[in-house]
Design an enzyme around this catalytic site. Structure first.
Site, PDB file in Angstrom:
ATOM      1  N   TYR A  33       0.863  -1.032   0.045  1.00  0.00           N
ATOM      2  CA  TYR A  33      -0.063   0.084   0.057  1.00  0.00           C
ATOM      3  C   TYR A  33       0.871   1.436  -0.050  1.00  0.00           C
ATOM      4  CZ  TYR A  33       0.733   0.915   4.998  1.00  0.00           C
ATOM      5  OH  TYR A  33       1.147   1.140   6.239  1.00  0.00           O
ATOM      6  N   ARG A  52       8.367   4.132  -4.573  1.00  0.00           N
ATOM      7  CA  ARG A  52       8.369   3.037  -3.605  1.00  0.00           C
ATOM      8  C   ARG A  52       7.442   2.103  -3.804  1.00  0.00           C
ATOM      9  NH1 ARG A  52       7.666   4.914   2.590  1.00  0.00           N
ATOM     10  NH2 ARG A  52       5.459   5.304   1.685  1.00  0.00           N
ATOM     11  N   ARG A 100      -6.920 -20.864  -1.885  1.00  0.00           N
ATOM     12  CA  ARG A 100      -6.236 -20.741  -0.832  1.00  0.00           C
ATOM     13  C   ARG A 100      -5.000 -21.525  -1.131  1.00  0.00           C
ATOM     14  NH1 ARG A 100      -4.679 -22.198   4.176  1.00  0.00           N
ATOM     15  NH2 ARG A 100      -3.967 -20.512   5.555  1.00  0.00           N
ATOM     16  N   LYS A 147       6.499  -2.083   1.909  1.00  0.00           N
ATOM     17  CA  LYS A 147       5.298  -1.521   2.743  1.00  0.00           C
ATOM     18  C   LYS A 147       4.070  -2.317   2.424  1.00  0.00           C
ATOM     19  CE  LYS A 147       3.126   3.200   3.370  1.00  0.00           C
ATOM     20  NZ  LYS A 147       3.209   3.092   4.619  1.00  0.00           N
ATOM     21  N   GLU A 179      11.740   2.311  14.472  1.00  0.00           N
ATOM     22  CA  GLU A 179      11.026   3.379  14.120  1.00  0.00           C
ATOM     23  C   GLU A 179       9.516   3.529  14.930  1.00  0.00           C
ATOM     24  OE1 GLU A 179       9.922   2.644  10.059  1.00  0.00           O
ATOM     25  OE2 GLU A 179       9.787   0.495  10.354  1.00  0.00           O
ATOM     26  N   LEU A 204      11.011   1.212   7.294  1.00  0.00           N
ATOM     27  CA  LEU A 204      10.489   1.455   5.989  1.00  0.00           C
ATOM     28  C   LEU A 204      11.376   2.753   5.503  1.00  0.00           C
ATOM     29  CD1 LEU A 204       8.074   0.808   4.026  1.00  0.00           C
ATOM     30  CD2 LEU A 204       6.843   3.181   5.063  1.00  0.00           C
TER      31      LEU A 204
HETATM   32  N1  PDD Z   1       2.755   5.045   7.438  1.00  0.00           N
HETATM   33  N2  PDD Z   1       7.404   3.834   9.037  1.00  0.00           N
HETATM   34  C1  PDD Z   1       6.255   2.917   9.042  1.00  0.00           C
HETATM   35  C2  PDD Z   1       6.409   1.717   9.637  1.00  0.00           C
HETATM   36  C3  PDD Z   1       5.259   3.555   8.370  1.00  0.00           C
HETATM   37  O1  PDD Z   1       4.046   2.868   8.388  1.00  0.00           O
HETATM   38  C4  PDD Z   1       5.370   4.725   7.658  1.00  0.00           C
HETATM   39  C5  PDD Z   1       4.085   5.414   6.952  1.00  0.00           C
HETATM   40  C6  PDD Z   1       6.373   5.457   7.886  1.00  0.00           C
HETATM   41  C7  PDD Z   1       6.607   6.726   6.949  1.00  0.00           C
HETATM   42  O2  PDD Z   1       6.618   6.819   5.584  1.00  0.00           O
HETATM   43  P1  PDD Z   1       6.143   7.783   4.588  1.00  0.00           P
HETATM   44  O3  PDD Z   1       6.826   9.157   5.018  1.00  0.00           O
HETATM   45  O4  PDD Z   1       6.667   7.682   3.564  1.00  0.00           O
HETATM   46  O5  PDD Z   1       4.625   8.320   5.020  1.00  0.00           O
HETATM   47  C8  PDD Z   1       7.540   4.827   8.458  1.00  0.00           C
HETATM   48  C9  PDD Z   1       1.717   5.454   6.481  1.00  0.00           C
HETATM   49  C10 PDD Z   1       1.430   6.790   6.787  1.00  0.00           C
HETATM   50  C11 PDD Z   1       0.230   4.789   7.283  1.00  0.00           C
HETATM   51  O6  PDD Z   1       0.695   3.535   7.240  1.00  0.00           O
HETATM   52  O7  PDD Z   1      -0.634   5.293   7.366  1.00  0.00           O
END
Ligand code: PDD
Length: 284
Positions: A33, A52, A100, A147, A179, A204
């Site tokens: 996503y 990405r 499945r 992601k 993170e 990420l």
């Molecule tokens: N999340 N680290 C993780 C684990 C994340 O899920 C996200 C983003 C980030 C930041 O990435 P970016 O700057 O590209 O948004 C870092 C999104 C916003 C979400 O899951 O809603």
């Protein structure tokens, strides 16, 4: 009024949009996503999110769905049909429906879904007050650079934070912060250096992170990309997070230890301002 969402080539009212119960996104979390923020009806850092997304697909040998070459138009059409001024566009691609089986299907028909979420991003009360975070073990899988929609542990982490009366959680592995549950984590040392974990499979590769580090360097702020410990974080002069929906948001407390005067620090406030200004300028 219901939202108009996009599913596999069609714009539909949300009640009419359907995905198969055999979809591997549903059965196996076999999906990726992106979340792209929208400011003044425009997409922020769109190219970064698209790049990405392509990398996530490639890492999982997931084919591109139909519509991939029109993604920007689909995003814009959704923003316009929903009259979205501020918020985000959520996009998900899965390997699609298949009987499945743990093995990937030989002829996958990937699913593509997008929808909008209206949110207050610029004037967020959380950003003004700053966040209180707790630390939790990082119990996620080892490819956090992809992601994927496997978000159960981050959800559990946010629930742990909520039950502890905090706003979010920072995850820790081998004594070092990886993170936040849905954001990248930073500290600012007493001598004004920004420290954030280097890119690897452990975190990420945040699109906001890349832009914010570039702006920090341009503003002559020293940046170190290396792991940092929780103790270092608690002794920092300030801390902050970045993500598409929070931009740069100050962290004012870690495990009950207050940072600075308990309000978002000057470096995070300045970077938030720069990011918002530049992001709005470059939005498409
Ligand atoms: N999340 N680290 C993780 C684990 C994340 O899920 C996200 C983003 C980030 C930041 O990435 P970016 O700057 O590209 O948004 C870092 C999104 C916003 C979400 O899951 O809603």
């Amino acid at each position: 009024m219901s939202r108009i969402v996009y599913v596999n080539g069609e714009f539909l009212p949300e009640e009419e949009a359907k995905v198969s119960i055999f979809d591997r996104g549903f059965l196996m979390a076999d999906g990726v996503y992106e979340v792209t923020s929208v400011l003044d009806g425009k997409l922020v850092d769109y190219d970064g999110h698209l790049t990405r997304l392509e990398r996530s697909l490639a890492e999982l040998d997931m084919p591109e769905p139909d519509g991939m070459d029109a993604l920007l138009e689909i995003h814009r059409e959704l923003v316009s049909r929903n009259n979205l001024k501020e918020g985000c566009v959520y996009l998900q691609i899965t390997r699609g429906p298949a009987d499945r089986d743990f093995l990937y299907p030989e002829t996958p028909k990937p699913t593509l879904v997008l929808f909008t979420l209206a949110m207050t991003l610029r004037r967020s009360p959380k950003a003004e007050k700053g966040l209180r975070v707790i630390s939790i073990d990082d119990l996620r899988w080892g490819r956090r650079d992809i992601k994927t929609v496997q978000l159960l542990y981050p959800s559990m982490g946010k629930m742990m934070a909520k039950h502890a009366g905090a706003d979010d959680a920072w995850m820790v592995e081998n004594g070092h912060v990886t993170e936040g549950t849905s954001n990248n984590a930073y500290i600012v040392t007493q001598d004004g250096t920004i420290v954030t974990r280097q890119l690897s499979h452990d975190i990420l590769h945040g699109i906001t992170r890349a832009a914010v580090l570039r702006f920090a360097r341009e503003a002559q702020i020293k940046v170190e990309e290396r792991p940092f410990t929780l103790d270092e974080a608690k002794a920092a002069s300030e801390a902050f997070i970045t993500s598409a929906t929070t931009f740069v948001t100050g962290v004012v407390e870690i495990d009950g230890v207050q940072l600075g005067d308990g309000t978002p620090g000057p470096v995070s406030r300045r970077l938030r301002e720069i990011y918002l200004e530049e992001a709005a300028k470059q939005a498409v």
